[in-house]
Design a protein around this motif. Structure first.
Motif, mmCIF file in Angstrom:
data_model
loop_
_atom_site.group_PDB
_atom_site.id
_atom_site.type_symbol
_atom_site.label_atom_id
_atom_site.label_comp_id
_atom_site.label_asym_id
_atom_site.label_seq_id
_atom_site.Cartn_x
_atom_site.Cartn_y
_atom_site.Cartn_z
ATOM 1 N N SER A 10 -27.400 -12.673 -2.397
ATOM 2 C CA SER A 10 -27.018 -12.452 -3.787
ATOM 3 C C SER A 10 -28.166 -12.847 -4.705
ATOM 4 O O SER A 10 -29.056 -13.595 -4.322
ATOM 5 C CB SER A 10 -25.742 -13.217 -4.128
ATOM 6 N N GLN A 12 -29.229 -14.531 -8.274
ATOM 7 C CA GLN A 12 -28.711 -15.461 -9.275
ATOM 8 C C GLN A 12 -29.766 -15.781 -10.308
ATOM 9 O O GLN A 12 -30.950 -15.927 -9.979
ATOM 10 C CB GLN A 12 -28.285 -16.773 -8.601
ATOM 11 N N CYS A 49 -20.582 -5.356 -18.200
ATOM 12 C CA CYS A 49 -21.279 -6.648 -18.122
ATOM 13 C C CYS A 49 -21.926 -6.988 -19.457
ATOM 14 O O CYS A 49 -21.855 -8.134 -19.916
ATOM 15 C CB CYS A 49 -22.345 -6.624 -17.030
ATOM 16 N N THR A 72 -24.534 -13.877 -11.378
ATOM 17 C CA THR A 72 -24.588 -13.770 -9.912
ATOM 18 C C THR A 72 -24.244 -12.339 -9.509
ATOM 19 O O THR A 72 -23.172 -11.841 -9.855
ATOM 20 C CB THR A 72 -23.588 -14.729 -9.234
ATOM 21 N N ASN A 74 -23.453 -10.045 -6.449
ATOM 22 C CA ASN A 74 -23.058 -9.991 -5.042
ATOM 23 C C ASN A 74 -22.993 -8.525 -4.619
ATOM 24 O O ASN A 74 -23.081 -7.648 -5.466
ATOM 25 C CB ASN A 74 -21.690 -10.652 -4.872
ATOM 26 N N THR A 77 -19.584 -7.401 -6.400
ATOM 27 C CA THR A 77 -19.231 -7.855 -7.755
ATOM 28 C C THR A 77 -20.448 -8.372 -8.514
ATOM 29 O O THR A 77 -21.421 -8.841 -7.922
ATOM 30 C CB THR A 77 -18.215 -9.028 -7.709
ATOM 31 N N GLN A 79 -20.858 -11.350 -11.303
ATOM 32 C CA GLN A 79 -20.137 -12.435 -11.954
ATOM 33 C C GLN A 79 -20.976 -13.004 -13.078
ATOM 34 O O GLN A 79 -22.176 -13.242 -12.908
ATOM 35 C CB GLN A 79 -19.807 -13.530 -10.953
ATOM 36 N N GLU A 81 -20.803 -16.171 -15.620
ATOM 37 C CA GLU A 81 -20.147 -17.431 -15.963
ATOM 38 C C GLU A 81 -20.824 -17.978 -17.207
ATOM 39 O O GLU A 81 -22.047 -18.044 -17.261
ATOM 40 C CB GLU A 81 -20.294 -18.415 -14.794
ATOM 41 N N SER A 125 -13.141 -7.061 -18.174
ATOM 42 C CA SER A 125 -13.375 -7.753 -16.905
ATOM 43 C C SER A 125 -12.360 -7.299 -15.872
ATOM 44 O O SER A 125 -11.206 -7.047 -16.206
ATOM 45 C CB SER A 125 -13.222 -9.267 -17.093
ATOM 46 N N LEU A 141 -15.294 -17.224 -16.834
ATOM 47 C CA LEU A 141 -15.822 -16.568 -15.639
ATOM 48 C C LEU A 141 -15.322 -15.127 -15.616
ATOM 49 O O LEU A 141 -14.112 -14.879 -15.547
ATOM 50 C CB LEU A 141 -15.391 -17.306 -14.365
ATOM 51 N N THR A 143 -15.591 -11.381 -13.806
ATOM 52 C CA THR A 143 -15.994 -10.651 -12.607
ATOM 53 C C THR A 143 -15.864 -9.156 -12.870
ATOM 54 O O THR A 143 -14.823 -8.701 -13.346
ATOM 55 C CB THR A 143 -15.107 -11.050 -11.406
ATOM 56 N N ASN A 145 -16.227 -5.544 -10.919
ATOM 57 C CA ASN A 145 -16.337 -4.939 -9.587
ATOM 58 C C ASN A 145 -17.361 -3.811 -9.589
ATOM 59 O O ASN A 145 -17.465 -3.056 -10.548
ATOM 60 C CB ASN A 145 -14.989 -4.375 -9.142
#
Ligand SMILES: Nc1ncnc2c1ncn2[C@@H]1O[C@H](COP(=O)(O)OP(=O)(O)O)[C@@H](O)[C@H]1O
Ligand SMILES: [Mg+2]
Length: 148
Positions: A10, A12, A49, A72, A74, A77, A79, A81, A125, A141, A143, A145
Motif C-alpha cells: 500500500s 501511504q 476523494c 492510504t 490499498n 480502497t 482511505q 484519515e 464516502s 475516516l 473509505t 472503494n
C-alpha cells in the motif's frame, strides 16, 4: 532492519494542516487529487476523494488548531484519515445535518460555512467514521472503494 509483514503493497503519505491559515486551505486535497490522477485511478474515485478531503481540510482550517491527513492507498480502497487537535464537536448528529454551521463571520465571508461539509463527506464516502472528544479534537475516516 525489521519490515512489517503485509499481504499487499500500500501507498501511504501524511500531510499537515495549519488551523486558521486560509492561504493554504485546499492544498492537501489538491495534492491528493494529483497523486491519484497520476496513478490513473478512475475519475469518480479521484473526484470522491478530492471532495471528502477538501471538506475535511476546510473544517480543520476553520475550526481546529492543527491537523494531519493520512492517505492510504490499498488495492481495493483509498482511505483518507483526518485527525485534528481542536475543540471537538459537541453534538455530532447535529453537525452532520445539512445546513448546520457554527462558522463565524470571517469564515462566511470567505465563502465557507454552508453547513454541507460533513453531510457531503458522508454521502461521497463508501464508509465513514467520525469520532470527537470535546476539548481534544476530531477524527474522520473516509473509505472510497476502487471498483475493479
Ligand atoms: N474538525 C472540526 N472541529 C470542530 N468542529 C467541527 C469540525 N468539523 C466540523 N465542525 C462543526 O460541525 C459544523 C458543520 O460542519 P460542516 O458540515 O463542514 O459545515 P460548515 O463547515 O460549513 O459549518 C461546523 O460548523 C462546526 O461547528
Ligand atoms: Mg465545513
Amino acid at each position: 532492519m525489521p519490515v512489517p509483514e503485509t499481504d499487499h503493497i500500500s501507498y501511504q503519505r501524511s500531510f499537515y494542516i495549519e488551523g486558521g491559515n486560509f492561504n493554504y486551505a485546499g492544498i492537501v486535497s489538491t495534492s491528493i487529487k494529483s497523486i491519484l490522477k497520476q496513478m490513473d485511478f478512475p475519475g469518480d474515485v479521484v473526484r470522491k476523494c478530492a471532495i471528502v478531503c477538501y471538506e475535511s481540510e476546510i473544517n480543520v482550517v476553520s475550526y481546529a488548531r492543527k491537523g494531519v491527513v493520512n492517505l492510504t492507498i490499498n488495492p481495493d480502497t483509498v482511505q483518507i484519515e483526518v485527525i485534528d487537535e481542536g475543540p471537538g464537536i459537541p453534538n455530532i448528529d447535529q453537525a452532520m445535518q445539512q445546513g448546520y454551521s457554527t462558522a463565524n463571520q470571517k469564515i462566511r465571508e470567505m465563502g465557507f460555512g454552508a453547513g454541507m461539509g460533513l453531510y457531503n463527506i458522508k454521502s461521497y464516502s463508501d464508509a465513514f467514521i467520525i469520532s470527537s472528544e470535546l476539548g481534544k479534537g476530531t477524527r474522520l475516516l473516509m473509505t472510497i472503494n476502487i471498483k475493479k
